[in-house]
Design an enzyme around this catalytic site. Sequence first.
Site, PDB file in Angstrom:
ATOM      1  CG  ASN A   9      -1.733   1.221   1.416  1.00 56.04           C
ATOM      2  OD1 ASN A   9      -1.788   2.061   0.510  1.00 56.04           O
ATOM      3  ND2 ASN A   9      -2.384   1.342   2.553  1.00 56.04           N
ATOM      4  CE  LYS A  11      -0.090   3.051   4.836  1.00 51.37           C
ATOM      5  NZ  LYS A  11       0.024   3.124   6.284  1.00 51.37           N
ATOM      6  CG  HIS A  93      -5.732   1.738   5.396  1.00 46.53           C
ATOM      7  ND1 HIS A  93      -5.306   2.643   6.329  1.00 46.53           N
ATOM      8  CD2 HIS A  93      -4.708   0.881   5.194  1.00 46.53           C
ATOM      9  CE1 HIS A  93      -4.059   2.345   6.683  1.00 46.53           C
ATOM     10  NE2 HIS A  93      -3.667   1.276   6.000  1.00 46.53           N
ATOM     11  CD  GLU A  95      -2.795   5.244   6.962  1.00 49.25           C
ATOM     12  OE1 GLU A  95      -2.781   5.276   5.719  1.00 49.25           O
ATOM     13  OE2 GLU A  95      -1.868   4.753   7.648  1.00 49.25           O
ATOM     14  CD  GLU A 161      -3.201  -2.541   7.299  1.00 42.75           C
ATOM     15  OE1 GLU A 161      -2.116  -2.777   6.755  1.00 42.75           O
ATOM     16  OE2 GLU A 161      -3.823  -1.488   7.128  1.00 42.75           O
ATOM     17  N   GLY A 167       2.989   2.075  10.847  1.00 43.82           N
ATOM     18  CA  GLY A 167       3.980   3.141  10.743  1.00 43.82           C
ATOM     19  C   GLY A 167       4.701   3.449  12.039  1.00 43.82           C
ATOM     20  CB  SER A 207       5.539  -2.087  11.956  1.00 45.03           C
ATOM     21  OG  SER A 207       5.163  -0.745  12.254  1.00 45.03           O
TER      22      SER A 207
END
Length: 248
Positions: A9, A11, A93, A95, A161, A167, A207
Amino acid sequence: MRRKLAAGNWKMNGTVEDLIELGQIAGLAAEDGPTVLICPPATLISRAADAARGTMLAIGGQDCHTAGSGAHTGDISALMLRDAGATHVILGHSERRADHGESDTLVSEKAVAAAAAGVAPIICVGETLAEREAGETLAVVGTQLAGSVPRSLTDLVIAYEPVWAIGTGKVPTMAQIAEVHGFIRAELGKMSAAFSAEATPILYGGSVKPGNAAEIFAVADVDGALVGGASLKAADFGPIVAALEAAA
Ligand code: 13P
């Protein structure tokens, strides 16, 4: 046998010059290996699909609208993703759930639209740190699954996730990953659904790096990874794909 999937991904990262990197990632995808997928930003999907032509690399989107077309400024439909050369789309996702307030119901509607357009949905679920610390992980993931996964789908991928692992360099213990992946498989099995829980790949994301990939892929019910930062460079993504290929 479930399909193994190494998904990247990108992003909101990547411009035309990064297609060189994508070309190198395409070299990691082999007919007898795991499926290798890169989801670049929407601006690059068409060019990425051109660059991947003649290789085994698959290209995907990072979101789609519920409608096929219409007055939705700034949005992209699943039909458009398919037209640009995408075979998969990441949906829900964390985010997007956080930045755009996406609900489970919306994610479910997007998944139906994607499947109808011939684009395989990768539906993301995962708890926040506060939810994990409150002992709510399975309840949260269960609610997200129940609300985000349409029973009518025949072909889908789930990505677990944990929000706090994205991250951050922090990864759950292998026992924690095993617990949630086993739970997801069991929950999918309880849905009276068109898809088979046993055939549904469940990816871990958060990660994933060359240094921890082999350990993660050895966990039961982990069928691959959804990789952010380490998917941007072939030098990082290559060892992750190799670790998935080597996993039993
Ligand atoms: P990182 O691999 O950068 O932690 O991102 C994970 C992710 O959000 C993939 O969708």
